[in-house]
Design a protein around this motif. Structure first.
Motif, mmCIF file in Angstrom:
data_model
loop_
_atom_site.group_PDB
_atom_site.id
_atom_site.type_symbol
_atom_site.label_atom_id
_atom_site.label_comp_id
_atom_site.label_asym_id
_atom_site.label_seq_id
_atom_site.Cartn_x
_atom_site.Cartn_y
_atom_site.Cartn_z
ATOM 1 N N SER A 28 -2.984 4.094 0.998
ATOM 2 C CA SER A 28 -3.893 4.049 -0.141
ATOM 3 C C SER A 28 -5.163 3.254 0.118
ATOM 4 C CB SER A 28 -3.170 3.485 -1.370
ATOM 5 O OG SER A 28 -2.523 2.269 -1.051
ATOM 6 N N SER A 29 -5.230 2.523 1.218
ATOM 7 C CA SER A 29 -6.497 1.898 1.581
ATOM 8 C C SER A 29 -7.204 2.720 2.649
ATOM 9 C CB SER A 29 -6.291 0.475 2.093
ATOM 10 O OG SER A 29 -5.831 -0.333 1.053
ATOM 11 N N ASN A 30 -6.781 3.965 2.796
ATOM 12 C CA ASN A 30 -7.370 4.891 3.757
ATOM 13 C C ASN A 30 -7.198 4.433 5.200
ATOM 14 O OD1 ASN A 30 -8.614 7.480 3.766
ATOM 15 N ND2 ASN A 30 -10.437 6.527 4.646
ATOM 16 N N ASN A 31 -6.177 3.662 5.456
ATOM 17 C CA ASN A 31 -5.850 3.326 6.834
ATOM 18 C C ASN A 31 -5.069 4.481 7.430
ATOM 19 O OD1 ASN A 31 -6.827 0.573 6.665
ATOM 20 N ND2 ASN A 31 -5.084 0.232 5.316
ATOM 21 N N GLU A 83 0.806 14.229 7.496
ATOM 22 C CA GLU A 83 0.418 15.562 7.944
ATOM 23 C C GLU A 83 1.029 15.858 9.300
ATOM 24 O OE1 GLU A 83 -4.081 16.226 6.649
ATOM 25 O OE2 GLU A 83 -3.676 14.200 7.357
ATOM 26 N N ILE A 121 -0.054 7.863 1.243
ATOM 27 C CA ILE A 121 -0.713 8.920 0.471
ATOM 28 C C ILE A 121 -0.471 10.301 1.080
ATOM 29 C CG2 ILE A 121 -2.946 9.793 -0.363
ATOM 30 C CD1 ILE A 121 -2.002 7.250 -1.751
ATOM 31 N N THR A 122 -0.702 10.438 2.352
ATOM 32 C CA THR A 122 -0.447 11.726 2.996
ATOM 33 C C THR A 122 0.280 11.529 4.312
ATOM 34 O OG1 THR A 122 -2.625 11.639 4.032
ATOM 35 C CG2 THR A 122 -2.398 13.082 2.126
ATOM 36 N N ARG A 181 0.833 -1.202 0.000
ATOM 37 C CA ARG A 181 0.000 0.000 0.000
ATOM 38 C C ARG A 181 0.873 1.258 0.000
ATOM 39 N NH1 ARG A 181 -2.574 -3.789 3.044
ATOM 40 N NH2 ARG A 181 -1.606 -3.150 4.991
ATOM 41 N N LYS A 182 0.386 2.262 -0.677
ATOM 42 C CA LYS A 182 1.151 3.495 -0.866
ATOM 43 C C LYS A 182 0.867 4.467 0.277
ATOM 44 C CE LYS A 182 1.817 6.888 -4.603
ATOM 45 N NZ LYS A 182 1.348 7.270 -5.961
#
Lengths: 549, 549
Positions: free
Chosen positions: B428-431, B374, B371-372, B368-369
């Motif tokens: 990328s799976s919103n984890n 913060e 993504i952010t 999995r990538k």
């Protein structure tokens, strides 16, 4: 052989994500369609568990209590004067986003009660426009782009020229639970409760098989994305009014055929187990292999989760929508309490049971297994581990495509002493639900701890009961503690409730079956006035008229 | 052909998780081994990015500043009188778990500074016993179990009889950040800081190729698990003192060979990109295909994440260890701040810059990538989005096997006004990382928001500076706000600090380059007395003597 050249890259990247199916089994069929279609679909491929096994595993019930089908044949009055006036729909469906396009969810309490396979007629629907009225005999699927042999297939081609495969898979609208997000701050989408989810048994053919028959180019030759497009003139936005998306070539393992209902994509749709619903194009018309991602309006401007807190203005200003990184494809971990349901009154005195069984569903994405679902009665300090009931074995490749049901018995005393009941789940990659809601501009992937507020109240017989309140209530009706708190914040008079301070130690004998008449409580104020909420009108991403010319 | 029968099931399940490699490139080599080994390893397979591209991408530096190798040739005094006294080790490594077995992590501030590929000599090491002193020429790898042709391979067989493949992959000890967990409540494991992580470039052969050469049985024929065992008499527990585990057959895409250092598994180890370090058996000796999971002590009793809050007693009583569901295989989402580092003093007045660049690393599992990433300066209310720097392109199959570095420029004023700096990441799976630490009995997969406390203090010249404090400090030395708070709670006199109430509006002109001598602050109390922490003695899961007979 030309084929060999293309076979290798696919063989190397095939795993059982991305199969696309159409059910030949559990989907409700309009009787007019059923006869014509049933004969066409082979039913020789079966799930590993037979129905009886699944029933006993999940519900401990007899088959009679577990209806796979809930036949509907009448046209709902609300569909009259809409382009969908030819489609019979179950009256229990909770309609969202106004009258048209048709978007509906299942009553939450029905989800677990109706069984592991959701009755088709109660399965949620997400439409962006009018349902295309397509004939099995004339509909075509074209495959073009980076393939050596562009081909147009009839539906009959799909069911006769390819291997049929069957899989059970849970489908989820990525906006599931968006209503909670909208109560924090309005998102771009309309208000789904917690039941934009259902599980089906799908039979179809593999997209990879279809692509290989067309001699798809390899990754090295530049084939990177598979565009999936619905029919033209369905939606107000997008090229030719066509809803479309694309998936990476390596996930492209299928397209299919069958006896779907019109609302669910008849005659052919995409199924991607473990993925978000938005990639599973209904009324599939066109497959285009490409070196680039889809530029369809819905692919670019929808189904993205931007960083929490980035609002619409900033998203537009800083070009967030054009960043493919924010596209979401796999579901994330989720769990929901379905029992107690919203508004449930759990009687104390009249009960002969000393425990209450809390129940719910849970799922994750990408084939990851739901490992634990836990329940807390003290705001998250301590947790009870639930019993998980699985309706399907993992695939050969160790993938889990379906939701699970779970239950945990809670002492009635503990429940009555608690102010809140919450659940959380963890998947096999150790992903956990976030404790607190993370607002995002599309309101998607909303999966914070699911919290049910508990208050002591009087039931109709003026007996003590525990009143259970979900964060939101399905549909446009008022209800739910988030809405109540939101209304309070907005200065609107909140629903009047009787708050009772109550000493549990007074309750002896607690578990007596005899009605406890010693503690009368005033009746509750009547329900608040009907709330014609903005949710009912919200059209989400629909920016123009949805009716075809 | 016998082979064909077995080829098919593998082709269907191969994706690029689970490849096993051994580096032929970036791993530090003992000069005595290097000459003999270098010739044996083909180096024709290269990463997609060349070194120069990677350097400029990541650090904007010249090659000189980015040492791939930090040669070490002397034996550390601490290794004298241990079975490892033959292995040269870098003196900067932070040693954990006492003198022996050897477990070490990289100084946190070095992780990002030393570049995308971690210098081998500074790469973390997790050993359970003495390092086996193995010869390339005599070591053998046996493949048995559910295969038609059990075979024993020499190292030369591995490098000459199979295709060589190269991958960059981030390795993580699943106990990364366990020190934070131990400060909440002692877990079963010893105290890793936040640098039990490193990225290497690995070259080797695929386990699937090795298995196919032995005509491995198919899933349908009962082959479900691949057992991976190290050498015998390495560890105090486990069958024959052998560290072992198993992975599902469908993940079994490799075994390998090469010029590893002894600490990292010379001459052959397993690499599973996106997986946890514990499955990547070092000194690989035996591969056994089986219908059941490994019953090796370490496979059953270690590398599981039990539900948060389940303590050791309950785990034993209720049989948690025997439940394979709790085994963890894929990494979960993680991000760490490396700049400011622990103890860093950021000068205000003397600075000519108006911003400070916060930096760190992040990774996720299963390809999995990230993504952010913060950063928040206000306890999580608002977040700044960082710039992510990727050192590697995704694989053909869209998988991301390596960490990323990230940075965000923060106005110096905002930093000085903040009490805490925290980071969080989403994949990328919103984890997302959990907000708060979830204690579990093995202290594994610790990935809550990483929080750095900020306090105004005086620097050596009595100038105002911002003192940065990580939750813990690498190794057994005292330090870190979690430890300070924990010591306070335990009634032990905490480290004396000067707490300064400070009005930032007084600081005009804020960004003057001239030293601001107007605001003297008392010097800090000297460092607290050395704290001979229990972490230094903790042996984690080592229950017996680790020295071989």
């Amino acid at each position: 052989m030309v084929g060999v050249k293309h076979l290798r890259p696919f063989d190397d990247k095939v795993f059982d994500a991305g199969f696309v199916y159409i059910s030949a089994y559990d989907i409700w069929v309009d009787p007019n369609h059923a006869a014509a279609l049933a004969a066409r679909v082979p039913t020789n491929v079966r799930s590993k568990l037979d129905d009886e096994q699944r029933r006993s595993l999940i519900l401990g019930r007899t088959g009679r209590d577990w209806p796979l089908h809930e036949t509907v044949s009448v046209i709902d009055r609300r569909d009259e004067c809409t382009p969908d006036r030819w489609i019979p729909r179950h009256p229990h469906l909770i309609r969202l986003s106004g009258r048209h396009p048709f978007n509906c969810e299942t009553p939450l309490q029905d989800l677990v009660q109706k069984g592991f396979i959701t009755p088709t007629s109660l399965h949620f629907v997400r439409n962006h426009g009018a349902v295309p009225n397509i004939s099995w005999d004339t509909h075509m699927l074209s495959v073009t782009g980076l393939v050596d042999k562009p081909t147009t297939f009839t539906m009959a081609d799909l069911v006769t020229k390819f291997d049929q495969v069957t899989v059970s898979a849970t489908l989820v609208c990525v906006g599931n639970r968006r209503k909670e997000q909208n109560l924090v701050k309005k998102t771009k989408g309309f208000s789904w409760g917690a039941s934009a989810v259902g599980t089906g048994k799908w039979t179809g053919v593999r997209l990879r098989d279809v692509l290989q028959k067309c001699y798809v180019h390899s990754y090295q030759e530049g084939a990177r994305h598979v565009h999936l497009n619905g029919v033209q003139r369905e939606v107000p936005l997008g090229k030719m009014g066509c809803y479309g998306t694309s998936i990476p070539l390596c996930s492209a393992n299928n397209a299919a055929n069958d006896v779907l209902t019109p609302d669910h994509g008849y005659p052919v749709r995409v199924i991607i187990p473990g993925g978000i619903g938005a990639r599973m194009i209904k009324w599939l018309s066109e497959v285009v292999v490409s070196s680039t991602e889809s530029d369809n309006w819905y692919h670019v401007n929808d189904n993205k989760v931007l960083p929490a807190g980035v609002d619409e203005e900033r998203a537009a200003r800083e070009g967030f929508w054009s960043n493919p990184d924010f596209a979401i494809n796999e579901l994330s971990i989720q769990s929901i309490i379905t029992s107690p349901t919203h508004g449930e009154l759990i009687p104390l005195a009249a009960s002969t049971s000393t425990t209450y069984t809390v129940r719910g569903y849970a799922y994750s994405g990408g084939g990851r297994k739901v490992i634990t679902v836990e329940v807390s009665l003290d705001g998250g300090n301590t947790w009870l581990i639930s019993r998980i009931m699985r309706g399907e074995e993992p695939s050969e490749y160790g993938k889990h495509w379906c939701w699970v049901f779970w239950e945990v018995q809670v002492p009635l005393l503990s429940l009555f002493a608690a102010e809140e009941l919450r659940c959380r789940a963890v998947d096999s990659s150790n992903n956990a639900q976030p404790e607190n809601l993370l607002w995002n501009v599309t309101g998607m992937m909303s999966n914070s701890h699911f919290r049910v507020k508990l208050q002591l109240k009087a039931d109709r017989a003026d007996q003590i009961a525990l009143h259970c309140e979900h964060p939101t209530k399905n549909g446009a009706e008022p209800g739910g503690w988030m809405e109540r708190e939101s209304l309070s914040l907005q200065g609107i008079k909140a629903v009047s409730t009787v708050s009772v301070q109550f000493d549990l130690t007074m309750l002896t004998p607690l578990h007596s079956a005899a009605p406890n008449k010693g503690i009368p409580i005033r009746r509750l104020a009547a329900h608040a006035r009907p709330f014609s909420g903005q949710e009912a009108e919200a059209e989400g991403l629909m920016l123009g008229p949805a009716t075809p010319p």
